[in-house]
Design an enzyme around this catalytic site. Structure first.
Site, PDB file in Angstrom:
ATOM      1  N   GLU A   1       9.959 -14.488 -10.377  1.00  0.00           N
ATOM      2  CA  GLU A   1       9.234 -13.112  -9.955  1.00  0.00           C
ATOM      3  C   GLU A   1       8.605 -12.282 -11.129  1.00  0.00           C
ATOM      4  O   GLU A   1       7.379 -12.063 -10.974  1.00  0.00           O
ATOM      5  CB  GLU A   1       9.756 -12.354  -9.075  1.00  0.00           C
TER       6      GLU A   1
ATOM      7  N   GLU B   1      19.743 -16.437  -6.993  1.00  0.00           N
ATOM      8  CA  GLU B   1      19.169 -14.976  -7.515  1.00  0.00           C
ATOM      9  C   GLU B   1      18.651 -15.108  -9.139  1.00  0.00           C
ATOM     10  O   GLU B   1      17.634 -14.303  -9.376  1.00  0.00           O
ATOM     11  CB  GLU B   1      20.250 -13.900  -7.664  1.00  0.00           C
TER      12      GLU B   1
ATOM     13  N   LYS C   1      14.780 -14.142  -9.785  1.00  0.00           N
ATOM     14  CA  LYS C   1      14.442 -13.023 -10.864  1.00  0.00           C
ATOM     15  C   LYS C   1      13.462 -13.706 -11.894  1.00  0.00           C
ATOM     16  O   LYS C   1      12.256 -13.168 -12.248  1.00  0.00           O
ATOM     17  CB  LYS C   1      15.644 -12.631 -11.860  1.00  0.00           C
TER      18      LYS C   1
ATOM     19  N   LYS D   1       7.076  -3.614  -4.029  1.00  0.00           N
ATOM     20  CA  LYS D   1       8.479  -3.356  -4.095  1.00  0.00           C
ATOM     21  C   LYS D   1       8.980  -3.023  -2.764  1.00  0.00           C
ATOM     22  O   LYS D   1      10.130  -3.541  -2.227  1.00  0.00           O
ATOM     23  CB  LYS D   1       8.654  -1.978  -4.854  1.00  0.00           C
TER      24      LYS D   1
ATOM     25  N   HIS E   1      20.861 -34.610  -4.831  1.00  0.00           N
ATOM     26  CA  HIS E   1      20.280 -35.057  -3.665  1.00  0.00           C
ATOM     27  C   HIS E   1      18.842 -35.031  -3.897  1.00  0.00           C
ATOM     28  O   HIS E   1      18.200 -34.705  -2.545  1.00  0.00           O
ATOM     29  CB  HIS E   1      20.742 -34.281  -2.508  1.00  0.00           C
TER      30      HIS E   1
ATOM     31  N   CYS F   1       0.895  -1.137   0.041  1.00  0.00           N
ATOM     32  CA  CYS F   1       0.083  -0.023  -0.005  1.00  0.00           C
ATOM     33  C   CYS F   1       0.892   1.359  -0.023  1.00  0.00           C
ATOM     34  O   CYS F   1       2.012   1.169   0.540  1.00  0.00           O
ATOM     35  CB  CYS F   1      -0.785   0.151   1.214  1.00  0.00           C
TER      36      CYS F   1
ATOM     37  N   ASN G   1      -1.718   2.320   5.693  1.00  0.00           N
ATOM     38  CA  ASN G   1      -0.605   1.299   5.116  1.00  0.00           C
ATOM     39  C   ASN G   1      -0.406   0.474   6.362  1.00  0.00           C
ATOM     40  O   ASN G   1       0.073   1.156   7.338  1.00  0.00           O
ATOM     41  CB  ASN G   1       0.502   2.222   4.511  1.00  0.00           C
ATOM     42  N   GLY G   2      -0.219  -0.723   6.169  1.00  0.00           N
ATOM     43  CA  GLY G   2       0.237  -1.496   7.331  1.00  0.00           C
ATOM     44  C   GLY G   2      -1.094  -2.606   7.726  1.00  0.00           C
ATOM     45  O   GLY G   2      -1.844  -2.751   7.077  1.00  0.00           O
TER      46      GLY G   2
ATOM     47  N   ARG H   1       5.274   0.396  -6.236  1.00  0.00           N
ATOM     48  CA  ARG H   1       5.220  -0.364  -5.182  1.00  0.00           C
ATOM     49  C   ARG H   1       4.268  -1.739  -5.047  1.00  0.00           C
ATOM     50  O   ARG H   1       4.566  -2.641  -4.374  1.00  0.00           O
ATOM     51  CB  ARG H   1       4.747   0.345  -4.081  1.00  0.00           C
TER      52      ARG H   1
ATOM     53  N   TRP I   1      -2.757  -2.705  -1.681  1.00  0.00           N
ATOM     54  CA  TRP I   1      -2.126  -4.181  -1.878  1.00  0.00           C
ATOM     55  C   TRP I   1      -2.833  -5.066  -0.652  1.00  0.00           C
ATOM     56  O   TRP I   1      -2.450  -4.958   0.393  1.00  0.00           O
ATOM     57  CB  TRP I   1      -0.740  -3.950  -1.721  1.00  0.00           C
TER      58      TRP I   1
HETATM   59  O1  M6R Z   1      13.860  -3.909   0.038  1.00  0.00           O
HETATM   60  P1  M6R Z   1      14.789  -5.065   0.338  1.00  0.00           P
HETATM   61  O2  M6R Z   1      16.073  -5.209  -0.189  1.00  0.00           O
HETATM   62  O3  M6R Z   1      14.635  -5.460   1.688  1.00  0.00           O
HETATM   63  O4  M6R Z   1      13.684  -6.228  -0.393  1.00  0.00           O
HETATM   64  C1  M6R Z   1      13.832  -7.403  -0.100  1.00  0.00           C
HETATM   65  C2  M6R Z   1      13.009  -8.316  -0.821  1.00  0.00           C
HETATM   66  O5  M6R Z   1      11.690  -8.084  -0.890  1.00  0.00           O
HETATM   67  C3  M6R Z   1      13.433  -7.783  -2.321  1.00  0.00           C
HETATM   68  O6  M6R Z   1      14.777  -8.137  -2.797  1.00  0.00           O
HETATM   69  C4  M6R Z   1      12.581  -8.960  -3.559  1.00  0.00           C
HETATM   70  O7  M6R Z   1      12.942 -10.230  -3.271  1.00  0.00           O
HETATM   71  C5  M6R Z   1      12.909  -8.382  -4.858  1.00  0.00           C
HETATM   72  N1  M6R Z   1      11.422  -8.211  -5.306  1.00  0.00           N
HETATM   73  C6  M6R Z   1      13.637  -9.315  -5.787  1.00  0.00           C
HETATM   74  O8  M6R Z   1      13.724  -8.984  -6.827  1.00  0.00           O
END
Ligand code: M6R
Length: 589
Positions: A473, A466, A470, A584, A489, A2, A100-101, A27, A74
């Protein structure tokens, strides 16, 4: 997540609120709305969908008045429906609130309020305007009512309220959710993120937990007891144009291309601070790095660098699990919190517990003044400008850069480290050009595959993880990254004819073993995609990478994997900047 915005100024609120909400779109959200105050009336519109869709259904821009609040939601409590979208109102429609929250005790509050109040939504938020209504009906001002209401709420929140009885102001407060105030000579804002109003002003104040702000003809700050306090506005050095696409189709592509520059900017650090932090790390009895998602993968590489360059072992614990280790965190512990946003609730919660146990805290964040920056004894900033794409790209290489700087400082070789990092930047630039076309072709070729596996060893293991993160997501396909030795394994059982296996295999002491693991997949029919300096007959597709020293490999192996995910998202018709269900800045637990 949010996003909230509040505005009081010399021009109509609605267009400014809408612009701010568009700036908060990155966001992640599922509905939007605004409320303004004019002629003794609250005017509001809200609905599900993107801001353009909501504007297509309702004339948000025409809502009258120079005072207002806005929200992108959100969903956490209650479905994605028009009635659950914000703002929410009291029974008489005289008070509007955006939040928000999460109000953890909303059920209890709602049960208490329900006999006298009419609730229309399923949200936790709706208790807030009804509580304000109760207090105002009993004679409180809006400011007093917001203060009294906040004392009733458990959980984390940032909320802003307007009321027809005090039509010239917005009152807002926060606890554990971000809230920043911005002002120039004729306009004042509150928002979840300074990017919301950066086109108007870069003079900001970050509210601390429990503080209040009243936006009116002037901006007034109150402490948690409602007593006026002085807070100084500071300039944030983010420029608005850093947060625009500048001709690119997507932020993600722009931000990938900015990575060499991000590395250079991240190197601009105060050497004295680096030295203090390096000594602090070396002297601490135990060092724990905590982070989530991509930031955690940067932390895993940081751990490797600390061990390899400085002989310092440390642990990495994911933010959401950190609090469960608080029994072994004490005043001899140094916690390093890594987060691009500095607002990730999982990390904040763990850090809070660690501080309560006496631990020292260092933070590595991008957002100046963010919660994790303020909680820390020492802070390093990434200095890479705002990252708008939900998928972290340039902030990842910036985080890595800071780990390099710390590790080289600990080894007393900072200048050498800086030079080597500088030498790598042009290699990344060339490699992006070299791979760009081939990765588009590869993304097309694999667009019907629904499972990807990424393998690597040593320092690149976290890059495999990583790369997979990517891919999943932004492409919405199943992807897993693991140490190459782990494959046999369990996961090998899933490898079938045509399964793409991304093999990160730079030419170092891990090469032969990693290739041996690739052979195990090939024997089961896998489609092997190799990342290495030279091709290998086992590769069905080859992604060339520049030849760099082993410890710097993550900087060159991650970029093609970001691009592969990007083109795979496009090949599947996804918007890489706004992946579904993700946000975000993840400010809830
Ligand atoms: O703002 P932050 O780095 O703490 O965020 C952590 C994760 O939410 C963030 O890295 C998330 O995994 C990304 N969307 C990955 O691309």
């Amino acid at each position: 997540m949010c996003g909230i915005i509040g505005y009081v100024g010399d021009t109509a609120a609605a267009p400014i609120l809408l612009k701010a909400l568009r700036n908060l779109e990155y966001r992640g959200y599922d509905s939007a709305g605004i409320a303004t105050i004019h002629n003794g009336k609250v005017s509001a519109e809200k609905d599900v969908g993107k801001i353009d869709q909501v504007c297509g259904k309702h004339d948000l821009e025409k809502l009258p008045g120079n005072v207002g609040i806005g929200h992108v939601r959100w969903a956490t409590h209650g479905d994605v429906t028009q009635v659950n979208a914000h703002p929410h109102f009291d029974c008489k429609g005289e008070i509007a609130v955006v939040h928000n929250g999460i109000v953890e005790n909303y059920r209890e509050l709602r049960t208490r309020l329900e006999p006298k109040h009419r609730f229309v939504s399923q949200t936790d938020t709706e208790v807030i305007p009804h509580l304000i209504e109760e207090y105002m009906d009993a004679g409180a001002t809006l400011e007093q009512a917001v203060l009294q209401t906040s004392r009733q709420l458990k959980g984390c929140y940032a909320f802003a309220a307007v009321c027809v009885k005090e039509p010239d102001r917005v009152v807002a407060t926060r606890r554990e959710s971000p809230l920043v105030v911005g002002a120039n000579s004729h306009r004042a804002f509150i928002a979840s993120d300074a990017l919301a109003f950066l086109q108007e002003t870069n003079r900001v104040v970050f509210l601390e937990d429990g503080e209040f702000v009243i936006l009116g003809k002037t901006v007034t700050f109150l402490d948690q007891d409602g007593k006026p306090i002085k807070k100084e506005f500071k300039e944030v050095d983010w420029k608005w144009d850093q947060a625009t696409k500048q001709g690119y189709d997507y932020y993600m592509m722009k931000e990938i291309l900015e990575e060499p520059q991000a590395i250079r900017q991240a190197m601009m650090q105060d050497r004295k601070l680096l030295l203090e932090m390096g000594i602090g790390i070396l002297r601490s009895r135990q060092v724990v790095i905590t982070a989530c998602g991509t930031s955690r993968f940067a932390a895993l590489i940081g751990r490797y660098l600390f061990s390899r360059l400085a002989g310092k072992f440390c642990d990495v614990i994911m933010g959401s699990e950190f609090q469960y280790f608080s029994d072994s965190i004490d005043r001899n512990t140094l916690v390093i919190a890594v987060s691009q946003s500095g607002e990730t609730a999982d990390v904040i919660q763990g850090v809070k517990r660690a501080k309560e146990n006496g631990a020292q805290v260092y933070s590595i964040v991008n957002t100046v003044g963010s919660t994790l920056a303020r909680m820390a004894d020492r802070v390093l900033y990434l200095n890479c400008g705002p990252e708008i794409g939900v998928a972290a790209t340039k902030t990842f290489v910036s985080q890595l850069t800071l780990f390099y700087l710390l590790a080289f400082t600990m080894e007393n070789r900072l200048d050498d480290g800086i030079q080597q990092l500088l030498d790598i930047c042009p290699l990344i630039e060339q490699n992006v050009k070299q791979n760009n076309k081939g990765l588009q072709v590869l993304a097309q070729k694999t667009r019907d595959r629904n499972d990807f596996y990424y393998i690597a060893r040593g320092i690149n293991f976290a890059i495999a993880a990583e790369g997979a993160l990517k891919m999943k997501e932004i492409s919405y396909i199943h992807a897993e990254g693991m140490p190459a030795g782990e494959l046999k394994h369990g996961t090998l059982a899933l490898v079938d004819h045509g399964t793409p296996i991304v093999v990160v295999a730079p030419d170092d002491y891990t090469y032969d073993e990693t290739i041996a693991n690739a052979h195990e997949t090939k024997a089961r029919g896998a489609f092997v995609i190799g990342l290495s300096e030279e091709t290998n007959p086992i590769f069905d597709a080859w992604i060339p990478i520049p030849d760099v020293d082993e410890i710097f490999q993550p900087l060159v192996t991650v970029v093609p994997l970001q691009l592969l995910a990007y083109y795979s998202a496009l090949a599947r018709g996804r918007d890489p900047d706004k992946p579904r269900n993700l946000a975000k800045s993840v400010t809830v637990l």
